[in-house]
Design a protein around this motif. Structure first.
Motif, PDB file in Angstrom:
ATOM      1  N   PHE A 258     102.745 -42.986 -13.891  1.00 16.19           N
ATOM      2  CA  PHE A 258     102.524 -41.888 -14.826  1.00 16.19           C
ATOM      3  C   PHE A 258     101.581 -42.355 -15.927  1.00 16.19           C
ATOM      4  O   PHE A 258     101.668 -43.493 -16.375  1.00 16.19           O
ATOM      5  CB  PHE A 258     103.846 -41.421 -15.451  1.00 16.19           C
ATOM      6  CG  PHE A 258     104.865 -40.965 -14.442  1.00 16.19           C
ATOM      7  CD1 PHE A 258     104.885 -39.656 -13.994  1.00 16.19           C
ATOM      8  CD2 PHE A 258     105.804 -41.850 -13.936  1.00 16.19           C
ATOM      9  CE1 PHE A 258     105.824 -39.232 -13.053  1.00 16.19           C
ATOM     10  CE2 PHE A 258     106.742 -41.439 -13.002  1.00 16.19           C
ATOM     11  CZ  PHE A 258     106.749 -40.127 -12.563  1.00 16.19           C
ATOM     12  N   ARG A 259     100.692 -41.449 -16.359  1.00 10.87           N
ATOM     13  CA  ARG A 259      99.755 -41.760 -17.422  1.00 10.87           C
ATOM     14  C   ARG A 259      99.856 -40.674 -18.491  1.00 10.87           C
ATOM     15  O   ARG A 259      99.603 -39.495 -18.205  1.00 10.87           O
ATOM     16  CB  ARG A 259      98.320 -41.840 -16.877  1.00 10.87           C
ATOM     17  CG  ARG A 259      98.019 -43.117 -16.134  1.00 10.87           C
ATOM     18  CD  ARG A 259      96.770 -43.019 -15.262  1.00 10.87           C
ATOM     19  NE  ARG A 259      96.957 -42.036 -14.199  1.00 10.87           N
ATOM     20  CZ  ARG A 259      97.649 -42.275 -13.092  1.00 10.87           C
ATOM     21  NH1 ARG A 259      98.188 -43.465 -12.895  1.00 10.87           N
ATOM     22  NH2 ARG A 259      97.806 -41.336 -12.176  1.00 10.87           N
TER      23      ARG A 259
ATOM     24  N   ALA B 234     102.021 -45.600 -18.196  1.00 10.32           N
ATOM     25  CA  ALA B 234     100.994 -46.076 -19.119  1.00 10.32           C
ATOM     26  C   ALA B 234     100.939 -45.116 -20.293  1.00 10.32           C
ATOM     27  O   ALA B 234     100.674 -43.917 -20.117  1.00 10.32           O
ATOM     28  CB  ALA B 234      99.638 -46.146 -18.436  1.00 10.32           C
ATOM     29  N   ALA B 235     101.235 -45.620 -21.493  1.00 15.11           N
ATOM     30  CA  ALA B 235     101.113 -44.845 -22.728  1.00 15.11           C
ATOM     31  C   ALA B 235      99.791 -45.244 -23.359  1.00 15.11           C
ATOM     32  O   ALA B 235      99.673 -46.309 -23.970  1.00 15.11           O
ATOM     33  CB  ALA B 235     102.283 -45.126 -23.663  1.00 15.11           C
ATOM     34  N   ILE B 236      98.779 -44.407 -23.202  1.00 16.59           N
ATOM     35  CA  ILE B 236      97.395 -44.814 -23.437  1.00 16.59           C
ATOM     36  C   ILE B 236      96.938 -44.399 -24.827  1.00 16.59           C
ATOM     37  O   ILE B 236      96.713 -43.220 -25.112  1.00 16.59           O
ATOM     38  CB  ILE B 236      96.468 -44.207 -22.363  1.00 16.59           C
ATOM     39  CG1 ILE B 236      97.003 -44.536 -20.970  1.00 16.59           C
ATOM     40  CG2 ILE B 236      95.044 -44.727 -22.529  1.00 16.59           C
ATOM     41  CD1 ILE B 236      96.486 -43.608 -19.887  1.00 16.59           C
ATOM     42  N   ASN B 237      96.815 -45.377 -25.689  1.00 19.33           N
ATOM     43  CA  ASN B 237      96.321 -45.175 -27.051  1.00 19.33           C
ATOM     44  C   ASN B 237      94.877 -45.661 -27.128  1.00 19.33           C
ATOM     45  O   ASN B 237      94.547 -46.716 -26.596  1.00 19.33           O
ATOM     46  CB  ASN B 237      97.189 -45.972 -28.033  1.00 19.33           C
ATOM     47  CG  ASN B 237      97.257 -47.444 -27.663  1.00 19.33           C
ATOM     48  OD1 ASN B 237      97.739 -47.785 -26.573  1.00 19.33           O
ATOM     49  ND2 ASN B 237      96.792 -48.318 -28.534  1.00 19.33           N
ATOM     50  N   GLY B 238      94.003 -44.891 -27.721  1.00 22.00           N
ATOM     51  CA  GLY B 238      92.631 -45.356 -27.897  1.00 22.00           C
ATOM     52  C   GLY B 238      91.886 -45.483 -26.588  1.00 22.00           C
ATOM     53  O   GLY B 238      92.076 -44.713 -25.659  1.00 22.00           O
ATOM     54  N   THR B 239      91.037 -46.491 -26.501  1.00 23.64           N
ATOM     55  CA  THR B 239      90.106 -46.630 -25.384  1.00 23.64           C
ATOM     56  C   THR B 239      90.669 -47.498 -24.276  1.00 23.64           C
ATOM     57  O   THR B 239      91.251 -48.544 -24.525  1.00 23.64           O
ATOM     58  CB  THR B 239      88.780 -47.245 -25.888  1.00 23.64           C
ATOM     59  OG1 THR B 239      88.278 -46.464 -26.973  1.00 23.64           O
ATOM     60  CG2 THR B 239      87.750 -47.277 -24.778  1.00 23.64           C
ATOM     61  N   ALA B 240      90.460 -47.040 -23.034  1.00 23.79           N
ATOM     62  CA  ALA B 240      90.800 -47.820 -21.844  1.00 23.79           C
ATOM     63  C   ALA B 240      89.510 -47.977 -21.039  1.00 23.79           C
ATOM     64  O   ALA B 240      88.980 -47.001 -20.506  1.00 23.79           O
ATOM     65  CB  ALA B 240      91.873 -47.122 -21.021  1.00 23.79           C
TER      66      ALA B 240
ATOM     67  N   VAL C 199     112.816 -48.900 -15.859  1.00 29.92           N
ATOM     68  CA  VAL C 199     111.484 -48.301 -15.976  1.00 29.92           C
ATOM     69  C   VAL C 199     110.673 -49.169 -16.927  1.00 29.92           C
ATOM     70  O   VAL C 199     111.225 -49.798 -17.830  1.00 29.92           O
ATOM     71  CB  VAL C 199     111.572 -46.837 -16.479  1.00 29.92           C
ATOM     72  CG1 VAL C 199     112.265 -46.757 -17.813  1.00 29.92           C
ATOM     73  CG2 VAL C 199     110.200 -46.174 -16.544  1.00 29.92           C
ATOM     74  N   VAL C 200     109.353 -49.216 -16.700  1.00 34.95           N
ATOM     75  CA  VAL C 200     108.452 -50.037 -17.513  1.00 34.95           C
ATOM     76  C   VAL C 200     107.412 -49.140 -18.171  1.00 34.95           C
ATOM     77  O   VAL C 200     106.800 -48.293 -17.504  1.00 34.95           O
ATOM     78  CB  VAL C 200     107.756 -51.109 -16.656  1.00 34.95           C
ATOM     79  CG1 VAL C 200     106.707 -51.861 -17.467  1.00 34.95           C
ATOM     80  CG2 VAL C 200     108.777 -52.086 -16.073  1.00 34.95           C
ATOM     81  N   VAL C 201     107.220 -49.325 -19.479  1.00 35.31           N
ATOM     82  CA  VAL C 201     106.198 -48.594 -20.233  1.00 35.31           C
ATOM     83  C   VAL C 201     105.182 -49.611 -20.745  1.00 35.31           C
ATOM     84  O   VAL C 201     105.538 -50.597 -21.384  1.00 35.31           O
ATOM     85  CB  VAL C 201     106.807 -47.832 -21.422  1.00 35.31           C
ATOM     86  CG1 VAL C 201     105.720 -47.091 -22.194  1.00 35.31           C
ATOM     87  CG2 VAL C 201     107.875 -46.852 -20.953  1.00 35.31           C
ATOM     88  N   LEU C 202     103.896 -49.356 -20.473  1.00 32.89           N
ATOM     89  CA  LEU C 202     102.818 -50.273 -20.867  1.00 32.89           C
ATOM     90  C   LEU C 202     101.917 -49.587 -21.886  1.00 32.89           C
ATOM     91  O   LEU C 202     101.455 -48.459 -21.674  1.00 32.89           O
ATOM     92  CB  LEU C 202     102.007 -50.666 -19.634  1.00 32.89           C
ATOM     93  CG  LEU C 202     100.838 -51.630 -19.823  1.00 32.89           C
ATOM     94  CD1 LEU C 202     101.322 -52.984 -20.327  1.00 32.89           C
ATOM     95  CD2 LEU C 202     100.068 -51.798 -18.514  1.00 32.89           C
ATOM     96  N   SER C 203     101.663 -50.261 -23.008  1.00 26.67           N
ATOM     97  CA  SER C 203     100.763 -49.722 -24.030  1.00 26.67           C
ATOM     98  C   SER C 203     100.008 -50.858 -24.699  1.00 26.67           C
ATOM     99  O   SER C 203     100.196 -52.032 -24.357  1.00 26.67           O
ATOM    100  CB  SER C 203     101.544 -48.900 -25.063  1.00 26.67           C
ATOM    101  OG  SER C 203     102.505 -49.700 -25.718  1.00 26.67           O
ATOM    102  N   GLY C 204      99.135 -50.513 -25.650  1.00 27.57           N
ATOM    103  CA  GLY C 204      98.334 -51.516 -26.338  1.00 27.57           C
ATOM    104  C   GLY C 204      98.572 -51.482 -27.832  1.00 27.57           C
ATOM    105  O   GLY C 204      98.811 -50.418 -28.412  1.00 27.57           O
ATOM    106  N   ALA C 205      98.485 -52.635 -28.471  1.00 25.91           N
ATOM    107  CA  ALA C 205      98.623 -52.723 -29.926  1.00 25.91           C
ATOM    108  C   ALA C 205      97.306 -52.324 -30.591  1.00 25.91           C
ATOM    109  O   ALA C 205      96.219 -52.546 -30.052  1.00 25.91           O
ATOM    110  CB  ALA C 205      99.013 -54.134 -30.342  1.00 25.91           C
ATOM    111  N   GLY C 206      97.410 -51.734 -31.766  1.00 25.47           N
ATOM    112  CA  GLY C 206      96.213 -51.376 -32.505  1.00 25.47           C
ATOM    113  C   GLY C 206      95.591 -50.085 -32.020  1.00 25.47           C
ATOM    114  O   GLY C 206      96.274 -49.193 -31.533  1.00 25.47           O
ATOM    115  N   ARG C 207      94.267 -49.991 -32.114  1.00 20.71           N
ATOM    116  CA  ARG C 207      93.576 -48.734 -31.862  1.00 20.71           C
ATOM    117  C   ARG C 207      93.020 -48.609 -30.452  1.00 20.71           C
ATOM    118  O   ARG C 207      92.415 -47.584 -30.117  1.00 20.71           O
ATOM    119  CB  ARG C 207      92.448 -48.543 -32.875  1.00 20.71           C
ATOM    120  CG  ARG C 207      92.952 -48.483 -34.319  1.00 20.71           C
ATOM    121  CD  ARG C 207      91.915 -47.902 -35.250  1.00 20.71           C
ATOM    122  NE  ARG C 207      90.681 -48.698 -35.266  1.00 20.71           N
ATOM    123  CZ  ARG C 207      89.571 -48.319 -35.895  1.00 20.71           C
ATOM    124  NH1 ARG C 207      89.548 -47.155 -36.526  1.00 20.71           N
ATOM    125  NH2 ARG C 207      88.513 -49.095 -35.887  1.00 20.71           N
ATOM    126  N   SER C 208      93.209 -49.626 -29.613  1.00 19.73           N
ATOM    127  CA  SER C 208      92.735 -49.570 -28.232  1.00 19.73           C
ATOM    128  C   SER C 208      93.875 -49.862 -27.274  1.00 19.73           C
ATOM    129  O   SER C 208      94.758 -50.672 -27.583  1.00 19.73           O
ATOM    130  CB  SER C 208      91.621 -50.595 -27.988  1.00 19.73           C
ATOM    131  OG  SER C 208      90.449 -50.262 -28.685  1.00 19.73           O
TER     132      SER C 208
END
Length: 260
Positions: free
Chosen positions: A121-122, A102-108, A49-58
């Motif tokens: 999955f989001r 998608a582990a969504i932190n901050g703004t997309a 399984v693959v989890v995608l996220s972003g570093a920092g606040r976005s």
């Protein structure tokens, strides 16, 4: 600094967009690197399984406008290749055989939002925000937004998000079906990890077949879909996981799936 971080543990590949000073904006090198990393994870049997996220606040601010402006300054805005490279990546992510989160932190925003739409999955942090961004720049949608959004949230809500370029919070996104779950910011990685662990422990070969059936079913009539289900079911029935499931029933224990 590498533009992507990746680690694999217990069947879970965690990919982090790592350009926090640029709000994880997607330039061509990052697009190509992410595409190559997805290829690598697809081929790696240790990744389930693959989890995608972003570093920092976005999560991701979309296209890198500094790269865009540089291309425009040299008269190459239409030819420098961002769109083609982004389209190839979105196609790759959408078509990945393994489950994606998608582990969504901050703004997309823009193509950043579109990355989340390509995932199975989001999960959104409470502070997450979503914005199409295209008409605000006098552009029509790109990177798959016009295909994914009507299928996820219906045509009218898709038009509202795209035409009016509204900024939607996590709860609004949850209410219309843009995301499947919202959690406290500090629990985002934990919640995504829990779902990833459940998927990684499951019959991932069957997940692959199920994902393809759902993805391709929109273009099939019922008879065609039943034929596809029959073919997929035969493949699943020959898998090691199916044999293990039968043994587990006979032995009155939980199955131990390997994804084969």
């Amino acid at each position: 600094m590498t533009t992507l971080l990746s680690q694999v543990e217990a069947g879970i590949a965690r990919i982090t967009l790592n350009r926090p000073q640029q709000r994880n904006a997607l330039d061509i090198p990052t697009l190509k690197s992410l595409h190559a990393l997805l290829d690598s994870h697809e081929a790696d049997p240790a990744v389930r399984v693959v989890v995608l996220s972003g570093a920092g606040r976005s999560f991701c601010a979309g296209a890198d406008l500094a790269e865009w402006a540089e291309a425009d300054a040299r008269g190459a805005l239409e030819t420098y290749g961002w769109t083609e490279t982004a389209h190839a990546l979105m196609t790759r992510l959408h078509g990945l055989a393994k489950p994606t989160i998608a582990a969504i932190n901050g703004t997309a925003v823009g193509a950043g939002m579109d990355l989340t739409l390509c995932c199975d999955f989001r999960i959104a942090a409470a502070s997450a925000r979503f914005k199409a961004g295209y008409t605000g720049m006098a552009y029509s949608p790109d990177a798959g937004a016009s295909w994914h959004l009507p299928r996820l949230i219906g045509a009218e809500q898709a038009k509202r998000l795209l035409f009016l370029d509204e900024l939607w919070g996590a709860e609004r996104a949850l209410a219309v079906g843009l995301v499947g779950e919202v959690c406290a910011d500090e629990r985002l990685q934990e919640v995504a990890g829990e779902l990833a662990a459940r998927l990684a422990a499951g019959p991932t070969f069957a997940f692959t077949q199920t994902k393809a059936l759902i993805r391709d079913g929109a273009s099939c009539n019922l008879a065609q879909q039943l034929e596809a289900e029959l073919a997929a079911g035969l493949l699943c029935g020959r898998s090691e996981d199916a044999a293990e499931a039968l043994r587990a029933v006979a032995e009155k224990r939980a199955p131990q799936f390997t994804g084969r």
